[in-house]
Design a protein around this motif. Structure first.
Motif, PDB file in Angstrom:
ATOM      1  N   THR A 236       0.970  -1.166   0.114  1.00  0.00           N
ATOM      2  CA  THR A 236       0.186   0.043   0.188  1.00  0.00           C
ATOM      3  C   THR A 236       0.656   1.214  -0.004  1.00  0.00           C
ATOM      4  O   THR A 236       1.960   1.129   0.918  1.00  0.00           O
ATOM      5  CB  THR A 236      -0.933   0.080   1.217  1.00  0.00           C
ATOM      6  OG1 THR A 236      -1.701  -1.062   1.271  1.00  0.00           O
ATOM      7  CG2 THR A 236      -1.917   1.274   1.080  1.00  0.00           C
ATOM      8  N   ALA A 237       0.662   2.165  -1.026  1.00  0.00           N
ATOM      9  CA  ALA A 237       1.451   3.407  -0.920  1.00  0.00           C
ATOM     10  C   ALA A 237       0.638   4.481  -1.037  1.00  0.00           C
ATOM     11  O   ALA A 237      -0.533   4.504  -1.619  1.00  0.00           O
ATOM     12  CB  ALA A 237       2.321   3.347  -2.317  1.00  0.00           C
ATOM     13  N   TYR A 238       1.102   5.725  -0.611  1.00  0.00           N
ATOM     14  CA  TYR A 238       0.324   6.819  -0.378  1.00  0.00           C
ATOM     15  C   TYR A 238       1.276   8.160  -0.898  1.00  0.00           C
ATOM     16  O   TYR A 238       2.384   8.085  -0.511  1.00  0.00           O
ATOM     17  CB  TYR A 238      -0.299   7.387   1.023  1.00  0.00           C
ATOM     18  CG  TYR A 238      -0.351   8.742   1.207  1.00  0.00           C
ATOM     19  CD1 TYR A 238       0.429   9.690   1.573  1.00  0.00           C
ATOM     20  CD2 TYR A 238      -1.983   8.965   0.852  1.00  0.00           C
ATOM     21  CE1 TYR A 238      -0.078  10.735   1.763  1.00  0.00           C
ATOM     22  CE2 TYR A 238      -2.165  10.400   1.209  1.00  0.00           C
ATOM     23  CZ  TYR A 238      -1.458  11.253   1.521  1.00  0.00           C
ATOM     24  OH  TYR A 238      -2.001  12.640   1.749  1.00  0.00           O
ATOM     25  N   GLU A 239       0.792   8.851  -1.878  1.00  0.00           N
ATOM     26  CA  GLU A 239       1.313   9.998  -2.311  1.00  0.00           C
ATOM     27  C   GLU A 239       0.608  11.197  -2.322  1.00  0.00           C
ATOM     28  O   GLU A 239      -0.345  11.314  -2.999  1.00  0.00           O
ATOM     29  CB  GLU A 239       2.105   9.764  -3.764  1.00  0.00           C
ATOM     30  CG  GLU A 239       2.927  10.738  -4.243  1.00  0.00           C
ATOM     31  CD  GLU A 239       4.223  10.633  -3.596  1.00  0.00           C
ATOM     32  OE1 GLU A 239       5.020  11.757  -3.495  1.00  0.00           O
ATOM     33  OE2 GLU A 239       4.736   9.571  -3.200  1.00  0.00           O
ATOM     34  N   GLN A 240       1.159  12.330  -1.860  1.00  0.00           N
ATOM     35  CA  GLN A 240       0.368  13.499  -1.991  1.00  0.00           C
ATOM     36  C   GLN A 240       1.061  14.710  -2.896  1.00  0.00           C
ATOM     37  O   GLN A 240       2.351  14.714  -2.908  1.00  0.00           O
ATOM     38  CB  GLN A 240       0.242  14.336  -0.569  1.00  0.00           C
ATOM     39  CG  GLN A 240      -0.345  15.652  -0.341  1.00  0.00           C
ATOM     40  CD  GLN A 240      -0.584  16.096   0.833  1.00  0.00           C
ATOM     41  OE1 GLN A 240      -0.668  15.344   1.853  1.00  0.00           O
ATOM     42  NE2 GLN A 240      -0.303  17.190   1.295  1.00  0.00           N
ATOM     43  N   PHE A 241       0.398  15.189  -3.680  1.00  0.00           N
ATOM     44  CA  PHE A 241       1.047  16.139  -4.707  1.00  0.00           C
ATOM     45  C   PHE A 241       0.524  17.789  -4.318  1.00  0.00           C
ATOM     46  O   PHE A 241      -0.788  18.016  -4.105  1.00  0.00           O
ATOM     47  CB  PHE A 241       0.533  15.956  -6.045  1.00  0.00           C
ATOM     48  CG  PHE A 241       1.030  14.679  -6.469  1.00  0.00           C
ATOM     49  CD1 PHE A 241       2.072  14.362  -7.285  1.00  0.00           C
ATOM     50  CD2 PHE A 241       0.212  13.233  -6.434  1.00  0.00           C
ATOM     51  CE1 PHE A 241       2.615  13.316  -7.836  1.00  0.00           C
ATOM     52  CE2 PHE A 241       0.631  12.115  -6.823  1.00  0.00           C
ATOM     53  CZ  PHE A 241       1.945  12.211  -7.486  1.00  0.00           C
ATOM     54  N   ALA A 242       1.509  18.681  -4.492  1.00  0.00           N
ATOM     55  CA  ALA A 242       1.184  20.080  -4.092  1.00  0.00           C
ATOM     56  C   ALA A 242       0.354  20.487  -5.066  1.00  0.00           C
ATOM     57  O   ALA A 242       0.594  20.331  -6.320  1.00  0.00           O
ATOM     58  CB  ALA A 242       2.570  20.734  -3.863  1.00  0.00           C
TER      59      ALA A 242
END
Length: 284
Positions: A236-242
């Motif tokens: 499981t991966a999480y990525e947040q983008f500005a």
């Protein structure tokens, strides 16, 4: 850019969200096709019409429910010769997680996914975005109009009003009241169609993507969603983008987001399944 290597996952199924149609994926679909992928972007059942037709006659939208939508995509995916990459935006990202829980997909990506059952965070911007539907219980069985003002707050908050109105004209349709209410009250329904087994170890690799300035599904909601999978040893991966709003699929710079999603999914899908399951931490 050429065809994908033989044996590699070569199909992407794109699932649109509430207030949208498959047209919202038009840039992604073309970009992925140019990379040699076979792209399928089916509408929710009965919604295989143009934006303009659905505005004129929103009846097919009012008929939607989570269970029938998930069953629709389940049937499409099981009919494919090989497991595809499944990507969903907003409520489509919620449905993608339910499909992963059913053992479907070679890799799964939720793009600013609506909250799955178990997520308790409800930020004010999320309530404001859903107010056109939530303000009346009678809207549960309706297709609720989404005005340019509604769109400007929920989707167009990083755009000029002119660009937001242009995007509303091209992409927005009324919202399915039943689907929204089912999502909003999932934690009160023990048999909610938005539930998954967060501890499942044999599901496909899952990436959840969030946007820093998303009003509809704030990043804190997506982080909480990802955190629920900590009890699973599956990847499981999480990525947040500005700077990304809920309209990340069409907002300027969408190409970077689309490429990240596909690159991650192709890498994850190419791993041996046992390599996508972390070693179990010994208990003391």
């Amino acid at each position: 850019m050429g065809a994908t290597p033989q044996g590699q996952v070569d199909t992407v199924v794109l699932i649109h969200g509430l207030w949208m149609t498959p047209r919202s994926w038009e840039g992604w679909a073309q970009r992925y096709t140019e990379r040699g992928m076979h792209v399928i972007a089916p509408a929710w059942p009965g919604m295989d019409r143009s934006v303009e037709q659905l505005r004129d006659d929103p009846g097919p939208i009012a008929e939607q429910s989570m269970a029938t939508i998930v069953a629709h995509y389940d049937k499409i995916i099981r009919a494919l010769p090989r497991p595809p990459i499944i990507m969903g935006h907003s409520f489509g990202g919620l449905f993608a997680q339910v499909l992963a829980d059913r053992g479907l997909g070679a890799a799964v990506v939720g793009v600013h996914p609506a909250a799955i059952k178990g997520v308790l965070k409800v930020p004010l911007s999320q309530l404001r975005s859903g107010f056109p539907i939530l303000r009346s219980p009678a809207n549960r069985n309706k297709a609720v109009p989404f005005t340019p003002d509604d769109f400007a707050y929920a989707f167009g908050n990083t755009m000029s009003r002119e660009d937001s109105d242009r995007a509303w004209q091209r992409y927005a349709v009324p919202g399915a009241g039943r689907v929204f209410f089912e999502g909003a009250f999932a934690n009160l329904d023990p048999r909610s169609p938005a539930r998954v087994d967060f501890g499942r170890n044999d599901r496909a690799p899952l990436l959840l993507m969030a946007g820093e300035v998303d009003h509809v599904v704030p990043a804190s909601v997506v982080r909480a969603n990802a955190g629920l999978y900590q009890k699973s040893r599956a990847l499981t991966a999480y990525e947040q983008f500005a700077g990304r709003s809920h309209f990340t699929v069409g907002q300027d710079g969408w190409e970077q987001i689309a490429d990240y999603a596909l690159d991650w999914a192709l890498r994850a899908a190419a791993l041996p399944r046992e390599a996508t399951i972390a070693s179990e931490t010994p208990r003391r």
